[in-house]
Write a protein that holds these residues in place. Structure first.
Motif, PDB file in Angstrom:
ATOM      1  N   LEU A 238       0.931  -1.171   0.119  1.00  0.00           N
ATOM      2  CA  LEU A 238      -0.186  -0.063   0.067  1.00  0.00           C
ATOM      3  C   LEU A 238       0.927   1.326   0.017  1.00  0.00           C
ATOM      4  CD1 LEU A 238      -2.917   1.151   0.217  1.00  0.00           C
ATOM      5  CD2 LEU A 238      -2.846   0.839   2.559  1.00  0.00           C
ATOM      6  N   LYS A 239       1.818   1.296   0.644  1.00  0.00           N
ATOM      7  CA  LYS A 239       2.793   2.371   0.863  1.00  0.00           C
ATOM      8  C   LYS A 239       3.584   2.584  -0.449  1.00  0.00           C
ATOM      9  CE  LYS A 239       5.477   3.255   4.277  1.00  0.00           C
ATOM     10  NZ  LYS A 239       6.644   2.835   5.307  1.00  0.00           N
ATOM     11  N   HIS A 240       3.976   1.632  -1.026  1.00  0.00           N
ATOM     12  CA  HIS A 240       4.296   1.807  -2.444  1.00  0.00           C
ATOM     13  C   HIS A 240       3.631   2.397  -3.473  1.00  0.00           C
ATOM     14  CE1 HIS A 240       7.397   1.040  -5.792  1.00  0.00           C
ATOM     15  NE2 HIS A 240       6.175   0.568  -6.464  1.00  0.00           N
ATOM     16  N   LEU A 241       2.231   1.901  -3.426  1.00  0.00           N
ATOM     17  CA  LEU A 241       1.426   2.384  -4.406  1.00  0.00           C
ATOM     18  C   LEU A 241       1.005   3.895  -4.170  1.00  0.00           C
ATOM     19  CD1 LEU A 241      -1.810   0.564  -6.074  1.00  0.00           C
ATOM     20  CD2 LEU A 241      -2.099   2.801  -4.839  1.00  0.00           C
ATOM     21  N   LEU A 242       0.905   4.292  -3.079  1.00  0.00           N
ATOM     22  CA  LEU A 242       0.581   5.622  -2.564  1.00  0.00           C
ATOM     23  C   LEU A 242       1.747   6.513  -2.810  1.00  0.00           C
ATOM     24  CD1 LEU A 242      -1.197   5.131   0.784  1.00  0.00           C
ATOM     25  CD2 LEU A 242      -2.378   5.611  -1.320  1.00  0.00           C
ATOM     26  N   LYS A 243       2.877   5.955  -2.703  1.00  0.00           N
ATOM     27  CA  LYS A 243       4.102   6.644  -2.927  1.00  0.00           C
ATOM     28  C   LYS A 243       4.125   6.948  -4.504  1.00  0.00           C
ATOM     29  CE  LYS A 243       9.230   7.033  -2.403  1.00  0.00           C
ATOM     30  NZ  LYS A 243      10.367   6.179  -1.734  1.00  0.00           N
ATOM     31  N   LEU A 244       4.008   6.156  -5.193  1.00  0.00           N
ATOM     32  CA  LEU A 244       4.047   6.623  -6.688  1.00  0.00           C
ATOM     33  C   LEU A 244       3.246   7.485  -6.981  1.00  0.00           C
ATOM     34  CD1 LEU A 244       4.517   2.825  -8.396  1.00  0.00           C
ATOM     35  CD2 LEU A 244       6.165   4.499  -8.123  1.00  0.00           C
ATOM     36  N   ALA A 245       1.931   7.328  -6.382  1.00  0.00           N
ATOM     37  CA  ALA A 245       0.797   8.242  -6.945  1.00  0.00           C
ATOM     38  C   ALA A 245       1.162   9.515  -6.165  1.00  0.00           C
ATOM     39  CB  ALA A 245      -0.600   7.661  -6.205  1.00  0.00           C
ATOM     40  N   CYS A 246       1.500   9.951  -5.218  1.00  0.00           N
ATOM     41  CA  CYS A 246       2.073  10.997  -4.394  1.00  0.00           C
ATOM     42  C   CYS A 246       3.024  11.552  -5.456  1.00  0.00           C
ATOM     43  CB  CYS A 246       2.460  10.997  -2.905  1.00  0.00           C
ATOM     44  SG  CYS A 246       1.025  10.479  -1.948  1.00  0.00           S
ATOM     45  N   VAL A 247       3.900  11.142  -5.968  1.00  0.00           N
ATOM     46  CA  VAL A 247       5.051  11.546  -6.632  1.00  0.00           C
ATOM     47  C   VAL A 247       4.411  12.036  -8.071  1.00  0.00           C
ATOM     48  CG1 VAL A 247       7.101  11.051  -7.926  1.00  0.00           C
ATOM     49  CG2 VAL A 247       6.827  10.111  -5.772  1.00  0.00           C
ATOM     50  N   LYS A 248       3.547  11.152  -8.476  1.00  0.00           N
ATOM     51  CA  LYS A 248       2.985  11.727  -9.720  1.00  0.00           C
ATOM     52  C   LYS A 248       2.110  13.169  -9.670  1.00  0.00           C
ATOM     53  CE  LYS A 248       3.199  10.176 -12.959  1.00  0.00           C
ATOM     54  NZ  LYS A 248       4.110  10.567 -14.061  1.00  0.00           N
ATOM     55  N   LEU A 249       1.293  12.989  -8.409  1.00  0.00           N
ATOM     56  CA  LEU A 249       0.460  14.324  -8.472  1.00  0.00           C
ATOM     57  C   LEU A 249       1.278  15.360  -7.960  1.00  0.00           C
ATOM     58  CD1 LEU A 249      -2.222  15.413  -7.892  1.00  0.00           C
ATOM     59  CD2 LEU A 249      -2.213  14.801  -5.389  1.00  0.00           C
ATOM     60  N   ALA A 250       2.570  15.168  -7.057  1.00  0.00           N
ATOM     61  CA  ALA A 250       3.406  16.515  -6.978  1.00  0.00           C
ATOM     62  C   ALA A 250       3.826  17.075  -8.529  1.00  0.00           C
ATOM     63  CB  ALA A 250       4.557  15.986  -6.024  1.00  0.00           C
ATOM     64  N   GLY A 251       4.044  15.967  -9.379  1.00  0.00           N
ATOM     65  CA  GLY A 251       4.779  16.539 -10.382  1.00  0.00           C
ATOM     66  C   GLY A 251       3.444  17.177 -11.596  1.00  0.00           C
ATOM     67  N   ILE A 252       2.191  16.805 -11.284  1.00  0.00           N
ATOM     68  CA  ILE A 252       1.224  17.509 -11.885  1.00  0.00           C
ATOM     69  C   ILE A 252       0.791  18.824 -11.346  1.00  0.00           C
ATOM     70  CG2 ILE A 252      -1.347  17.439 -12.611  1.00  0.00           C
ATOM     71  CD1 ILE A 252      -0.839  14.303 -12.766  1.00  0.00           C
ATOM     72  N   ARG A 253       1.031  19.060  -9.886  1.00  0.00           N
ATOM     73  CA  ARG A 253       0.704  20.315  -9.403  1.00  0.00           C
ATOM     74  C   ARG A 253       1.716  21.197  -9.460  1.00  0.00           C
ATOM     75  NH1 ARG A 253      -3.143  19.724  -4.885  1.00  0.00           N
ATOM     76  NH2 ARG A 253      -2.156  21.481  -3.626  1.00  0.00           N
ATOM     77  N   GLN A 254       2.756  21.028 -10.217  1.00  0.00           N
ATOM     78  CA  GLN A 254       3.936  22.101 -10.707  1.00  0.00           C
ATOM     79  C   GLN A 254       3.418  22.901 -11.557  1.00  0.00           C
ATOM     80  OE1 GLN A 254       7.672  20.242 -11.236  1.00  0.00           O
ATOM     81  NE2 GLN A 254       8.129  19.471  -9.523  1.00  0.00           N
ATOM     82  N   GLN A 255       2.714  22.380 -12.421  1.00  0.00           N
ATOM     83  CA  GLN A 255       1.877  23.101 -13.469  1.00  0.00           C
ATOM     84  C   GLN A 255       0.285  23.360 -13.335  1.00  0.00           C
ATOM     85  OE1 GLN A 255       2.903  19.770 -16.385  1.00  0.00           O
ATOM     86  NE2 GLN A 255       3.217  21.702 -17.566  1.00  0.00           N
ATOM     87  N   SER A 256      -0.539  22.494 -12.657  1.00  0.00           N
ATOM     88  CA  SER A 256      -1.769  22.626 -12.423  1.00  0.00           C
ATOM     89  C   SER A 256      -1.896  22.747 -10.759  1.00  0.00           C
ATOM     90  CB  SER A 256      -2.586  21.387 -12.884  1.00  0.00           C
ATOM     91  OG  SER A 256      -2.390  21.350 -14.083  1.00  0.00           O
TER      92      SER A 256
END
Length: 459
Positions: A238-256
């Protein structure tokens, strides 16, 4: 302003209603704007003096709120059933509690009835639900015109959908208009989904069977008694999946800047532990919505407009809920039907005005979920195809299976922390075989399914 497909569909509806055919069935992919289309049809019928009232039905209060807001704005009046309004929206559950006076009123006026996500209503069998039976027995004969809509027009129990027509003997669904995900992506109406399937080499320890090693989650689930729940509730996975998702969201939020993420959990306890992980392990802002919370619809409405990073839901945001800022989703529910999978995926497909329009769904590489991910570009399952419009067959080359880069860098460390042990104990139900059978995860790896990847896929 109407989109191209909405304008074309509205004209089709008008044409069919003109020729004394009172029912229209629309299949349009989640996030494409079905509600706005329905409001436009209602407006035209009222302006042409073909109807007096509009009545809408939807699967949940949250969806009803969205329909009410859209109809009110587009029709230029309130849509709450009060004096001077054109109509209101009710849940399907409310149909069985409507008084006889309601049906008498319906019979005295020309009423246009809209059914959102009509697949919730089954018919044609003793197993049909109450909502479907009431629609067929009371609503269908009294309504002047009906519009049935669905983004996922099939049922997991394979019962016929109310107000739907099927070919005989093939049993294929007949729709009057289809607007699929492939076309919506080509038109810029929906985002292109990317689905991340997370896998692992698993070691299982059992009192009865000893230590066994498996090359994948799929093999482990097939050859052991471990349920899928043991994967989605296992802290390391669960932690691994959430970590991947958090990293992706952080990247998107740099623009949006206000992009958000959704986690679909399996239970209230599961949701609370996920929220704890997001906040404590990854420093994320998060809220939880479920049926046990007070005023969950207000929480969803608040999240729709604020800048919180994550919302964790248990059965509250699976279909029809419009939150365009959602761009990352974690599917960790134990519900694994294709209907539910597509409804969850639909929450991140709606295009908005943000600079970044990526859409990412993270889940585990379980057999059924792999199959559903690979079929996303198919608008209907094999047992449910369009008859009135020739369906476009997508080539296998339209799906690219690509190994993610930097897998080892993103993998979580193998050691178990005190927090992991505590979380594992809290997530393990009493009496579960996990009390004496354990799973150990090795190197995580994953692949991305990029739908419509090839250059010719959208032609």
């Amino acid at each position: 302003m109407l989109r191209g497909w909405q304008q074309e569909c509205a004209q089709r509806v008008e044409q069919k209603f003109t020729y004394d055919e009172a029912h229209f069935f629309l299949q349009a992919t989640p996030g494409s704007g079905k509600t706005f289309l329905a409001a436009e049809v209602a407006k035209r019928l009222h302006q042409n003096r073909q109807i007096d009232l509009v009545l809408c039905f939807a699967p949940s209060k949250e969806v009803c709120n969205g329909i009410t807001a859209t109809f009110s704005k587009h029709l230029g009046c309130s849509f709450d059933g009060g004096l001077g309004t054109l109509g209101k929206c009710l849940t399907y559950q409310a149909i069985q509690f409507l008084p006889e006076s309601f049906w008498q009123t319906l019979s005295r006026y020309r009423v246009f009835v809209v059914f959102d996500e009509i697949h919730h209503c089954s018919t044609g069998s003793v197993q049909a639900n109450m909502w479907g039976q009431m629609i067929m027995r009371r609503v269908q004969s009294l309504a002047s015109y009906t519009l049935a809509m669905s983004g996922t027009p099939w049922r997991s129990d394979e019962l016929p959908i109310a107000l739907a027509k099927y070919t005989n003997p093939e049993g294929e669904l007949v729709v009057d208009y289809q607007y699929g995900l492939k076309q919506a992506v080509a038109d810029g109406v929906c985002r292109i989904p990317k689905i991340v399937l997370i896998d692992n080499q698993v070691e299982s320890r059992s009192q009865n069977e000893g230590v066994k090693q498996f090359s994948s989650l799929q093999q482990m689930l097939k050859e052991t008694k471990h349920p899928y729940r043991s994967v989605v509730e296992e802290p390391t996975a669960l932690k691994h999946l959430l970590k991947l998702a958090c990293v992706k969201l952080a990247g998107i939020r740099q623009q949006s800047l206000n992009a958000g993420g959704l986690v679909v959990a399996s239970s209230v306890a599961h949701a609370n532990k996920i929220a704890h992980l997001l906040a404590s392990e990854f420093g994320q802002s998060v809220c939880v919505v479920n049926y046990q919370k007070e005023r969950p619809h207000q929480q969803i409405e608040s999240f729709r407009h604020n800048k919180l990073q994550w919302i964790v839901s248990v059965g509250m945001i699976s279909e029809g809920t419009d939150i365009p800022r959602l761009q990352v989703c974690c599917h960790v529910s134990t519900v694994r039907t294709e209907l539910y999978f597509r409804q969850v995926l639909g929450r991140i497909l709606r295009v908005n005005q943000a600079p970044n329009q990526e859409a990412w769904l993270y889940t585990f590489a379980e057999r059924r979920l792999i199959e559903y991910a690979q079929r996303v570009q198919d608008d209907l399952p094999e047992s449910c195809s369009v008859v009135t419009i020739e369906p476009q067959k997508a080539a296998l080359s339209d799906i690219a299976l690509i190994d993610c880069e930097h897998q080892s860098a993103e993998a979580l460390p193998p050691q178990t922390t005190e927090t992991d042990s505590l979380l594992h104990n809290e997530l393990t139900p009493r009496g579960s075989n996990l009390s004496f059978d354990t799973l150990s995860f090795g190197h995580f790896h994953h692949r991305v399914i990029k739908v419509f990847q090839s250059s010719g896929a959208l032609t």
